[in-house]
Design a protein around this motif. Structure first.
Motif, PDB file in Angstrom:
ATOM      1  N   ILE A  94       5.226   7.378  -5.496  1.00  0.00           N
ATOM      2  CA  ILE A  94       4.171   7.396  -4.484  1.00  0.00           C
ATOM      3  C   ILE A  94       4.734   7.720  -3.105  1.00  0.00           C
ATOM      4  N   ARG A  95       3.850   8.208  -2.234  1.00  0.00           N
ATOM      5  CA  ARG A  95       4.100   8.313  -0.795  1.00  0.00           C
ATOM      6  C   ARG A  95       3.109   7.356  -0.149  1.00  0.00           C
ATOM      7  N   TRP A  96       3.583   6.464   0.719  1.00  0.00           N
ATOM      8  CA  TRP A  96       2.725   5.406   1.247  1.00  0.00           C
ATOM      9  C   TRP A  96       2.796   5.325   2.762  1.00  0.00           C
ATOM     10  N   SER A  97       1.801   4.655   3.323  1.00  0.00           N
ATOM     11  CA  SER A  97       1.783   4.387   4.762  1.00  0.00           C
ATOM     12  C   SER A  97       0.839   3.219   5.030  1.00  0.00           C
ATOM     13  N   VAL A  98       0.916   2.710   6.244  1.00  0.00           N
ATOM     14  CA  VAL A  98      -0.003   1.668   6.713  1.00  0.00           C
ATOM     15  C   VAL A  98      -0.827   2.287   7.828  1.00  0.00           C
ATOM     16  N   ILE A  99      -2.126   2.090   7.766  1.00  0.00           N
ATOM     17  CA  ILE A  99      -2.999   2.583   8.830  1.00  0.00           C
ATOM     18  C   ILE A  99      -3.780   1.416   9.419  1.00  0.00           C
ATOM     19  N   GLU A 100      -4.053   1.523  10.710  1.00  0.00           N
ATOM     20  CA  GLU A 100      -4.872   0.510  11.387  1.00  0.00           C
ATOM     21  C   GLU A 100      -6.311   0.965  11.413  1.00  0.00           C
ATOM     22  N   ARG A 101      -7.221   0.018  11.266  1.00  0.00           N
ATOM     23  CA  ARG A 101      -8.651   0.262  11.378  1.00  0.00           C
ATOM     24  C   ARG A 101      -9.140  -0.502  12.590  1.00  0.00           C
ATOM     25  N   PRO A 102      -9.094   0.106  13.787  1.00  0.00           N
ATOM     26  CA  PRO A 102      -9.452  -0.614  15.011  1.00  0.00           C
ATOM     27  C   PRO A 102     -10.878  -1.154  14.997  1.00  0.00           C
ATOM     28  N   GLU A 103     -11.790  -0.453  14.326  1.00  0.00           N
ATOM     29  CA  GLU A 103     -13.181  -0.903  14.316  1.00  0.00           C
ATOM     30  C   GLU A 103     -13.369  -2.200  13.534  1.00  0.00           C
ATOM     31  N   THR A 104     -12.460  -2.507  12.604  1.00  0.00           N
ATOM     32  CA  THR A 104     -12.563  -3.743  11.818  1.00  0.00           C
ATOM     33  C   THR A 104     -11.395  -4.699  12.090  1.00  0.00           C
ATOM     34  N   TYR A 105     -10.510  -4.325  12.998  1.00  0.00           N
ATOM     35  CA  TYR A 105      -9.330  -5.143  13.320  1.00  0.00           C
ATOM     36  C   TYR A 105      -8.521  -5.458  12.064  1.00  0.00           C
ATOM     37  N   SER A 106      -8.342  -4.469  11.226  1.00  0.00           N
ATOM     38  CA  SER A 106      -7.614  -4.677   9.978  1.00  0.00           C
ATOM     39  C   SER A 106      -6.665  -3.505   9.734  1.00  0.00           C
ATOM     40  N   SER A 107      -5.832  -3.678   8.721  1.00  0.00           N
ATOM     41  CA  SER A 107      -4.895  -2.636   8.319  1.00  0.00           C
ATOM     42  C   SER A 107      -5.070  -2.367   6.839  1.00  0.00           C
ATOM     43  N   GLU A 108      -4.670  -1.165   6.449  1.00  0.00           N
ATOM     44  CA  GLU A 108      -4.750  -0.777   5.048  1.00  0.00           C
ATOM     45  C   GLU A 108      -3.445  -0.126   4.611  1.00  0.00           C
ATOM     46  N   LEU A 109      -3.082  -0.395   3.360  1.00  0.00           N
ATOM     47  CA  LEU A 109      -1.975   0.303   2.729  1.00  0.00           C
ATOM     48  C   LEU A 109      -2.597   1.478   1.985  1.00  0.00           C
ATOM     49  N   GLN A 110      -2.107   2.675   2.255  1.00  0.00           N
ATOM     50  CA  GLN A 110      -2.622   3.831   1.527  1.00  0.00           C
ATOM     51  C   GLN A 110      -1.464   4.501   0.807  1.00  0.00           C
ATOM     52  N   PHE A 111      -1.775   5.094  -0.354  1.00  0.00           N
ATOM     53  CA  PHE A 111      -0.741   5.823  -1.081  1.00  0.00           C
ATOM     54  C   PHE A 111      -1.369   6.931  -1.906  1.00  0.00           C
ATOM     55  N   LYS A 112      -0.518   7.899  -2.245  1.00  0.00           N
ATOM     56  CA  LYS A 112      -0.907   8.968  -3.153  1.00  0.00           C
ATOM     57  C   LYS A 112       0.280   9.237  -4.073  1.00  0.00           C
ATOM     58  N   PHE A 113      -0.014   9.871  -5.186  1.00  0.00           N
ATOM     59  CA  PHE A 113       1.027  10.134  -6.174  1.00  0.00           C
ATOM     60  C   PHE A 113       1.832  11.375  -5.828  1.00  0.00           C
ATOM     61  N   ILE A 114       3.143  11.280  -6.043  1.00  0.00           N
ATOM     62  CA  ILE A 114       4.067  12.401  -5.852  1.00  0.00           C
ATOM     63  C   ILE A 114       4.942  12.499  -7.099  1.00  0.00           C
ATOM     64  N   ASP A 115       5.645  13.616  -7.254  1.00  0.00           N
ATOM     65  CA  ASP A 115       6.577  13.724  -8.372  1.00  0.00           C
ATOM     66  C   ASP A 115       7.963  13.246  -7.930  1.00  0.00           C
ATOM     67  N   ASP A 116       8.928  13.317  -8.839  1.00  0.00           N
ATOM     68  CA  ASP A 116      10.269  12.827  -8.522  1.00  0.00           C
ATOM     69  C   ASP A 116      10.978  13.674  -7.471  1.00  0.00           C
ATOM     70  N   LYS A 117      10.393  14.826  -7.118  1.00  0.00           N
ATOM     71  CA  LYS A 117      10.943  15.674  -6.047  1.00  0.00           C
ATOM     72  C   LYS A 117      10.138  15.509  -4.752  1.00  0.00           C
ATOM     73  N   ARG A 118       9.281  14.482  -4.708  1.00  0.00           N
ATOM     74  CA  ARG A 118       8.460  14.112  -3.545  1.00  0.00           C
ATOM     75  C   ARG A 118       7.367  15.135  -3.215  1.00  0.00           C
ATOM     76  N   LYS A 119       6.915  15.880  -4.194  1.00  0.00           N
ATOM     77  CA  LYS A 119       5.819  16.835  -4.007  1.00  0.00           C
ATOM     78  C   LYS A 119       4.508  16.166  -4.422  1.00  0.00           C
ATOM     79  N   ASP A 120       3.457  16.403  -3.661  1.00  0.00           N
ATOM     80  CA  ASP A 120       2.136  15.843  -3.934  1.00  0.00           C
ATOM     81  C   ASP A 120       1.623  16.347  -5.279  1.00  0.00           C
ATOM     82  N   ILE A 121       1.197  15.418  -6.142  1.00  0.00           N
ATOM     83  CA  ILE A 121       0.614  15.805  -7.424  1.00  0.00           C
ATOM     84  C   ILE A 121      -0.819  15.285  -7.559  1.00  0.00           C
ATOM     85  N   SER A 122      -1.337  14.749  -6.464  1.00  0.00           N
ATOM     86  CA  SER A 122      -2.679  14.153  -6.524  1.00  0.00           C
ATOM     87  C   SER A 122      -3.727  15.018  -5.830  1.00  0.00           C
ATOM     88  N   GLY A 123      -3.364  16.228  -5.475  1.00  0.00           N
ATOM     89  CA  GLY A 123      -4.309  17.112  -4.810  1.00  0.00           C
ATOM     90  C   GLY A 123      -4.763  16.593  -3.460  1.00  0.00           C
TER      91      GLY A 123
END
Length: 162
Positions: A94-123
């Motif tokens: 996976i490739r992941w990040s944390v994003i802030e949602r200022p309108e809700t005063y919260s944070s989210e962990l987001q991720f998408k699938f990548i291959d073993d060469k770090r290329k996006d495979i989730s479109g």
């Protein structure tokens, strides 16, 4: 000439500031970085028994006890599911990040699938989970889904490995 230099410098500074992450996000990324075990998956806001496929990958039962690794310095990671009669085992990158949602005063962990060469495979598609608890040893994530027209919250409880 001098006025152009100041204008360009100001524009460059504005771009750098707008692209940087907040102190809160940086702290959360540092806390998430490392190895975790997904101990429990539960459901809130609805009665009944659920059979669910998580992240378009495997049944929820396959994820309990799975190992998750988040690398902070390049935003990559993986989760590993054990092979079983109901579960196709192995690593999912996976490739992941944390994003802030200022309108809700919260944070989210987001991720998408990548291959073993770090290329996006989730479109370009991925997943976002609300961070409802994050400490040095515990992490609870929540995801709102719709089941037969009714809201259900999937709760993921992690423990950090030492």
């Amino acid at each position: 000439m001098k006025q152009s230099f100041y204008w360009f410098s100001g524009l460059l500074l504005l771009i750098i500031i707008s692209c940087s992450i907040s102190k809160s996000v940086r702290e959360q990324r540092n806390m998430i970085s490392g190895s975790w075990t997904l101990d429990n998956i539960s459901y809130e806001n609805n009665q009944g028994t659920f059979k669910s496929q998580l992240f378009g990958d495997a049944d929820a039962v396959c994820f309990e006890g799975s190992d998750w690794y988040f690398r902070d310095n390049n935003s990559t990671g993986r989760y590993t599911i054990e092979q079983g009669s109901l579960c196709s085992g192995g690593d999912r990158f996976i490739r992941w990040s944390v994003i802030e949602r200022p309108e809700t005063y919260s944070s989210e962990l987001q991720f998408k699938f990548i291959d073993d060469k770090r290329k996006d495979i989730s479109g370009g598609n991925g997943y976002r989970l609300k961070i409802s608890q994050l400490t040095d040893t515990q992490m609870t994530l929540r995801s709102d889904v719709n089941v037969n027209g009714e809201a259900v919250t999937v709760v993921y409880e992690f423990t950090k490995k030492s």
